[in-house]
Each structure stands twice: as structure tokens, then as C-alpha cells.
Design a protein around this motif. Structure first.
Motif, PDB file in Angstrom:
ATOM      1  N   UNK A  25       0.841  -1.180   0.000  1.00  0.00           N
ATOM      2  CA  UNK A  25       0.000   0.000   0.000  1.00  0.00           C
ATOM      3  C   UNK A  25       0.882   1.238   0.000  1.00  0.00           C
ATOM      4  N   UNK A  26       0.474   2.279  -0.758  1.00  0.00           N
ATOM      5  CA  UNK A  26       1.373   3.404  -1.025  1.00  0.00           C
ATOM      6  C   UNK A  26       1.865   4.097   0.240  1.00  0.00           C
ATOM      7  N   UNK A  27       0.989   4.222   1.258  1.00  0.00           N
ATOM      8  CA  UNK A  27       1.416   4.870   2.494  1.00  0.00           C
ATOM      9  C   UNK A  27       2.566   4.141   3.162  1.00  0.00           C
ATOM     10  N   UNK A  70       1.293   7.228  -7.500  1.00  0.00           N
ATOM     11  CA  UNK A  70       0.095   6.891  -8.270  1.00  0.00           C
ATOM     12  C   UNK A  70       0.339   7.055  -9.769  1.00  0.00           C
ATOM     13  N   UNK A  71       1.043   8.125 -10.146  1.00  0.00           N
ATOM     14  CA  UNK A  71       1.353   8.335 -11.562  1.00  0.00           C
ATOM     15  C   UNK A  71       2.301   7.254 -12.060  1.00  0.00           C
ATOM     16  N   UNK A  72       3.351   6.967 -11.282  1.00  0.00           N
ATOM     17  CA  UNK A  72       4.307   5.939 -11.694  1.00  0.00           C
ATOM     18  C   UNK A  72       3.621   4.590 -11.877  1.00  0.00           C
ATOM     19  N   UNK A  79       8.415   3.471   4.352  1.00  0.00           N
ATOM     20  CA  UNK A  79       9.594   2.596   4.286  1.00  0.00           C
ATOM     21  C   UNK A  79      10.722   3.280   3.510  1.00  0.00           C
ATOM     22  N   UNK A  80      10.372   3.960   2.433  1.00  0.00           N
ATOM     23  CA  UNK A  80      11.389   4.654   1.634  1.00  0.00           C
ATOM     24  C   UNK A  80      11.985   5.824   2.410  1.00  0.00           C
ATOM     25  N   UNK A  81      11.163   6.538   3.161  1.00  0.00           N
ATOM     26  CA  UNK A  81      11.672   7.636   3.987  1.00  0.00           C
ATOM     27  C   UNK A  81      12.586   7.110   5.087  1.00  0.00           C
ATOM     28  N   UNK A  99       1.892  13.975   8.814  1.00  0.00           N
ATOM     29  CA  UNK A  99       1.776  14.409   7.429  1.00  0.00           C
ATOM     30  C   UNK A  99       0.934  13.452   6.592  1.00  0.00           C
ATOM     31  N   UNK A 100       0.172  13.985   5.648  1.00  0.00           N
ATOM     32  CA  UNK A 100      -0.702  13.156   4.818  1.00  0.00           C
ATOM     33  C   UNK A 100       0.017  12.511   3.634  1.00  0.00           C
ATOM     34  N   UNK A 101       1.229  12.992   3.316  1.00  0.00           N
ATOM     35  CA  UNK A 101       2.032  12.460   2.201  1.00  0.00           C
ATOM     36  C   UNK A 101       1.275  12.553   0.871  1.00  0.00           C
ATOM     37  N   UNK A 102       0.541  13.629   0.686  1.00  0.00           N
ATOM     38  CA  UNK A 102      -0.256  13.775  -0.530  1.00  0.00           C
ATOM     39  C   UNK A 102       0.627  13.802  -1.772  1.00  0.00           C
ATOM     40  N   UNK A 103       1.707  14.553  -1.728  1.00  0.00           N
ATOM     41  CA  UNK A 103       2.557  14.713  -2.910  1.00  0.00           C
ATOM     42  C   UNK A 103       3.293  13.423  -3.287  1.00  0.00           C
ATOM     43  N   UNK A 104       3.947  12.745  -2.340  1.00  0.00           N
ATOM     44  CA  UNK A 104       4.598  11.486  -2.737  1.00  0.00           C
ATOM     45  C   UNK A 104       3.604  10.406  -3.140  1.00  0.00           C
TER      46      UNK A 104
END
Length: 290
Positions: A2-4, A49-51, A9-11, A39-44
Motif C-alpha cells: 500500500x502506497x502509504x 500513483x502516476x508511476x 519505508x522509503x523515507x 503528514x498526509x504524504x499527498x505529494x509522494x
């Protein structure tokens, strides 16, 4: 994943490389304070999502792009909160970096986070040098002049400000960078085609932020409301009224969804964006405009 969870994990991985006994402990702690929390992490998430809509053929590149976008955003918040700008006490529901660690470390924290964005890109895209140049250019343009975050902050020092231009530089540019970087990280043949999506969503998010500044519960907002009026900052509600601002937000979302270029996951991405942006407007105002 899941993206969150993937973003966190990447951070964590990016911070693991800089949190060593060799460095100043307070700087490391201040950087972590700025990035991790509510933080909501909207931008990452938008970058991911685009990738993924484009196939996400190189997850390491996508993750590094998403981290770069998020730490740049966090760096801008650290600087934005400082006494020379907003003089804010609270961010994301906790004391701002300069209130906890002092102004000198807050300046250095923002600077170090900007550098971390480029360090992360360099490590994450090393296996695809043909994508590296484009990603570095996207990220650098989003933070600098003439139309990056620094320019957005600088508009606040000008005697006259065009609201749309201010929103594009202060907020829209990083959303545009997120979508373009997502396309570039996934090897889309024309990453620039993704900029409109991000730019429109960024402007919509800024309008929503202006609405929240007027009406949202400060506890849910994570910072005091009414800051724009108190500081004399441009605000969509002041210019358009509540109903006008909500109408503008909805129009921007529609333009954003319609701009998504052809890709394998286009329909899924459109549905995802409509779902996410449906929560932009505070419930109190949504009822008022209904």
C-alpha cells in the motif's frame, strides 16, 4: 505494498543513511521531527500513483522520486514556519522545528532536507542514468527560481501579488513536480505531459487550504486557522468568497482529471484522484455550498 507504507519505508531508508554517530544528534533529530508525524504524504502518494499508472517498471527510482518530493515539501514547511515568515508555533499538530530546536537548527534542517532530496535521487536512480538528468531537473526547478518554492515564498515580499501566480509557485509547483517525476521515474516517454495534472491539483489543494484556513477545526487542521488574514496573505476565499472558492476548486479537479495522458492505468488513476480530492473541502463548508 500500500502506497502509504511504501512511502514510509522509503523515507526510513533515506534517513537511515544520514542518522549516524558521526553527525550532530540535534540536527538529525530536528530533521526527523520535520518529516515524520502526522503528514498526509499527498505529494509522494501522487508521485507513486502516476508511476504505477505508467507501469512502475523501476520501483527504486519511483521511491527515490517520492522521497525527494516529500522532503522538499517538509523543508519548505520548516522555513515557512520560521519567525521571519509565518512565525508559527504549531505544524501538523506539534511544535514547529524552530520552537523545539531553535532558529539556527531550523534553518539548517530545511537546508539539509533539500540536500537529502538530491542525495536520495542520486542513490535511487543510479541504475537508470537516462532518467537521472530529467528527475534532477524536475526537482531542482520545483525548489528554486524563477517559479519554484523559493519563488513562491518570495512573492510574499512583493507589494502586489497575482493570486494564481502565487498559488502556482507556492503550492502547485510541487504537485506538478510530483506528477512529472512519477512519469519520469517510470520511464514515460513524455513526462512533461503529466505537469498539468499536478499543477491543477496543486492549485485545487491551495484553494482547499485557503478554505480550511477560514473554517476548519484547528485541532484537525494541525495549525491555527485565520493565518492568511492575520498575515495579509493572498487567499482564495477572500477574493472569491466561500461558494466561489469551492466552485473554483471543483473546476480545477475536473480539469486535472481530464488532463491525464494515455497510460495503462488512466481510468484507475482518475477514480483515485476523484476519491482523494472529494475530501479536500471541510465538511462545514461543503454543506454551506451545497
Amino acid at each position: 505494498m500500500e502506497s502509504g507504507h511504501r512511502i514510509e519505508a522509503a523515507l526510513d531508508a533515506a534517513f537511515a543513511r544520514i542518522e549516524t554517530p558521526a553527525g550532530p544528534p540535534k540536527l538529525a533529530a530536528a530533521m526527523r521531527h520535520a518529516v515524520f508525524g502526522a503528514g498526509q504524504r499527498i505529494r509522494p502518494r501522487l508521485c507513486l500513483a502516476v508511476a504505477m499508472a505508467c507501469g512502475d517498471d523501476m520501483p527504486a527510482a519511483t521511491d527515490s522520486a517520492a522521497v525527494a518530493i516529500e522532503v522538499l515539501h517538509c523543508a519548505s514547511l520548516v522555513h515557512d514556519d520560521m519567525p521571519c515568515f509565518d512565525n508559527a508555533d504549531i505544524r501538523r499538530g506539534k511544535p514547529t522545528v524552530h520552537r523545539v530546536y531553535g532558529e539556527p537548527l531550523a534553518v539548517l534542517t530545511g537546508d539539509a532536507l533539500i540536500v537529502l532530496a538530491f542525495q536520495t535521487l542520486a542513490r535511487g536512480v543510479v541504475a537508470a542514468p537516462e532518467r537521472m538528468g530529467r528527475l534532477v531537473d524536475i526537482v531542482a526547478a520545483a525548489i528554486g527560481a524563477p517559479a519554484g518554492l523559493c519563488a513562491g515564498q518570495a512573492w510574499e515580499s512583493e507589494p502586489e501579488v497575482d493570486l494564481a501566480e502565487y498559488h502556482r509557485a507556492k503550492t502547485g509547483v510541487l504537485f506538478a513536480a510530483a506528477t512529472e517525476a512519477g512519469g519520469a521515474a517510470a520511464g514515460h516517454p513524455d513526462p512533461v505531459a503529466w505537469r498539468t495534472l499536478g499543477a491543477k491539483l496543486g492549485e485545487a489543494y491551495q484553494v482547499a487550504d485557503d478554505l480550511r484556513d477560514v473554517a476548519a477545526d484547528p485541532e484537525r487542521l494541525g495549525k491555527p486557522r485565520g493565518q492568511d488574514a492575520a498575515l495579509g496573505r493572498p487567499n482564495a476565499v477572500a477574493e472569491l468568497g466561500v461558494v466561489g472558492a469551492i466552485t473554483r476548486l471543483k473546476a480545477l479537479v475536473g480539469e486535472a482529471v481530464g488532463s491525464i495522458p494515455p497510460c495503462p492505468g488512466r481510468e484507475a488513476l482518475q477514480a483515485h484522484i476523484l476519491d482523494e480530492t472529494g475530501r479536500f473541502v471541510p465538511k462545514e463548508l461543503a454543506r454551506q455550498a451545497a
